[in-house]
Scaffold this active site. Structure first.
Site, PDB file in Angstrom:
ATOM      1  N   ASP A   5      -8.127  -0.605  -7.870  1.00  0.00           N
ATOM      2  CA  ASP A   5      -7.554  -0.159  -6.599  1.00  0.00           C
ATOM      3  C   ASP A   5      -6.548  -1.210  -6.150  1.00  0.00           C
ATOM      4  O   ASP A   5      -6.573  -2.346  -6.625  1.00  0.00           O
ATOM      5  CB  ASP A   5      -8.665  -0.014  -5.554  1.00  0.00           C
ATOM      6  CG  ASP A   5      -8.333   1.032  -4.494  1.00  0.00           C
ATOM      7  OD1 ASP A   5      -7.165   1.460  -4.411  1.00  0.00           O
ATOM      8  OD2 ASP A   5      -9.250   1.405  -3.740  1.00  0.00           O
TER       9      ASP A   5
ATOM     10  N   LYS B 111     -12.079  11.297  -2.888  1.00  0.00           N
ATOM     11  CA  LYS B 111     -12.719  10.519  -1.821  1.00  0.00           C
ATOM     12  C   LYS B 111     -12.423  11.130  -0.457  1.00  0.00           C
ATOM     13  O   LYS B 111     -11.295  11.484  -0.168  1.00  0.00           O
ATOM     14  CB  LYS B 111     -12.189   9.080  -1.860  1.00  0.00           C
ATOM     15  CG  LYS B 111     -12.752   8.177  -0.767  1.00  0.00           C
ATOM     16  CD  LYS B 111     -12.178   6.763  -0.858  1.00  0.00           C
ATOM     17  CE  LYS B 111     -10.801   6.677  -0.240  1.00  0.00           C
ATOM     18  NZ  LYS B 111     -10.307   5.291  -0.152  1.00  0.00           N
TER      19      LYS B 111
ATOM     20  N   HIS C 108       0.834  -1.215   0.000  1.00  0.00           N
ATOM     21  CA  HIS C 108       0.000   0.000   0.000  1.00  0.00           C
ATOM     22  C   HIS C 108       0.864   1.259   0.000  1.00  0.00           C
ATOM     23  O   HIS C 108       0.591   2.200  -0.739  1.00  0.00           O
ATOM     24  CB  HIS C 108      -0.942  -0.012   1.202  1.00  0.00           C
ATOM     25  CG  HIS C 108      -1.867   1.152   1.200  1.00  0.00           C
ATOM     26  ND1 HIS C 108      -2.834   1.319   0.237  1.00  0.00           N
ATOM     27  CD2 HIS C 108      -1.948   2.230   2.014  1.00  0.00           C
ATOM     28  CE1 HIS C 108      -3.484   2.447   0.459  1.00  0.00           C
ATOM     29  NE2 HIS C 108      -2.964   3.027   1.523  1.00  0.00           N
TER      30      HIS C 108
HETATM   31  C1  R5P Z   1      -6.953   3.259   0.399  1.00  0.00           C
HETATM   32  O1  R5P Z   1      -6.160   4.169   0.308  1.00  0.00           O
HETATM   33  C2  R5P Z   1      -6.869   2.022  -0.443  1.00  0.00           C
HETATM   34  O2  R5P Z   1      -6.279   2.266  -1.680  1.00  0.00           O
HETATM   35  C3  R5P Z   1      -8.248   1.433  -0.673  1.00  0.00           C
HETATM   36  O3  R5P Z   1      -9.016   2.371  -1.409  1.00  0.00           O
HETATM   37  C4  R5P Z   1      -8.954   1.161   0.607  1.00  0.00           C
HETATM   38  O4  R5P Z   1      -8.119   0.479   1.485  1.00  0.00           O
HETATM   39  C5  R5P Z   1     -10.199   0.348   0.360  1.00  0.00           C
HETATM   40  O5  R5P Z   1     -10.870   0.176   1.557  1.00  0.00           O
HETATM   41  P1  R5P Z   1     -12.410  -0.195   1.591  1.00  0.00           P
HETATM   42  O6  R5P Z   1     -12.651  -1.296   0.610  1.00  0.00           O
HETATM   43  O7  R5P Z   1     -12.653  -0.613   3.021  1.00  0.00           O
HETATM   44  O8  R5P Z   1     -13.185   1.044   1.229  1.00  0.00           O
END
Ligand code: R5P
Length: 280
Positions: free
Chosen positions: A207, A181, A119
């Site tokens: 993502d 977001k 990440h």
């Molecule tokens: C955040 O910065 C990551 O790239 C993902 O967008 C995030 O971890 C996704 O989390 P969730 O599925 O709980 O919204």
């Protein structure tokens, strides 16, 4: 060289062995009566590649035990998914740097570490061995090209994944963009309205991680309201916590796929080719 894997990474481990043309090491996994993990490995080689996604506490313990069991060889740790990697900052006094704690714990006894779409690559500095992060954005892009032939629009749900979306889209020269977001809680996000040319387009949201699916579900609803003809989603790490796939289906997402960094029924993308290239 031989490949050995924890129970969490059997598919990726076997694929990797196939790509490299090397043998896998058989491991007998069991539990002691009190629930503690136990394992016995078969013969190692001078060089051992340990493939071990850490997606829960048992997977972490298995990895620690496996590294210790392979202490007579030179070990490369392939860490396809690393839990706690998103906790790379202290938000309140007294909190741990969880990403650092995990990185330090798993890299004792290994000579090299390979991660996949970590990440935040700054976490690499916390491993106790030289560490390299590889991206399977090209493999995600290949899936997009195959599954979404009709001039798809590739979107990341936030600017943090915008570069990832650009790499994915680069495979087919597709349009790409990101959404703004704001996180409201662990499970809810707000996507600020943005004038995206989504009307009449096949949209693929990409993502690095889908965890609760909250990010994606919110984005998908907005895009379908804007007239997207279909919304699909692809990620590297399919955590899918708390019924995420059901939430995404309810939000109108047509299809969700992930890679085999976490082995799921919808792991349609493999990291094996990219990891094999890094190991050669
Ligand atoms: C955040 O910065 C990551 O790239 C993902 O967008 C995030 O971890 C996704 O989390 P969730 O599925 O709980 O919204």
């Amino acid at each position: 060289m031989k490949i050995v894997c924890t129970q969490a990474s059997q598919v990726l481990g076997a694929r990797l062995a196939g790509r490299l043309g090397v043998d896998t090491i058989d491991v007998k996994y069991s539990r002691f009566p009190d629930g503690e993990c136990s394992l016995v490995r078969g013969p190692t080689d001078d060089e051992t590649v340990i493939v071990a996604a850490v997606n829960d506490a048992d997977a972490l313990v298995e990895l620690l035990l496996l590294v210790d069991a392979c202490d007579e060889s030179q070990n490369t740790l392939v860490l396809p998914y690393m839990a706690y990697a998103r906790q790379d900052r202290r938000f309140r006094p007294g909190e741990p740097l969880s990403a650092r704690a995990i990185a330090r714990a798993v890299s004792g006894g290994v000579d090299r570490v390979l991660t996949v779409n970590l990440h935040d690559p700054s976490v690499l500095a916390h491993f106790r061995a030289p560490a390299e992060n590889i991206s399977i954005a090209p493999q995600v892009g290949a899936w997009v090209a195959e599954r979404n032939g009709n001039d798809p629009l590739v979107l990341s749900p936030d600017d943090g994944a915008a570069q990832f979306a650009a790499e994915v889209a680069g495979v087919g020269g597709f349009d790409h963009d990101y959404l703004d977001k704001t996180r409201l809680s662990g499970e809810r996000v707000m996507i600020r309205p943005k004038s995206l040319p989504a009307e009449g387009r096949e949209v693929v949201i990409v993502d690095d991680i889908i965890s609760t699916g909250g990010t994606l579900a919110t984005a998908a609803r907005m895009l379908l309201d804007q007239g997207a003809t279909v919304v699909r989603a692809a990620c590297v790490h399919g955590v899918f916590a708390g019924g995420a796939l059901l939430h995404l289906a309810a939000a109108g997402v047509d299809e969700v796929v992930c890679s085999d960094t976490i082995e799921r029924a919808n792991s349609c993308i493999t990291a094996a080719d990219r990891v094999a290239t890094a190991l050669r």
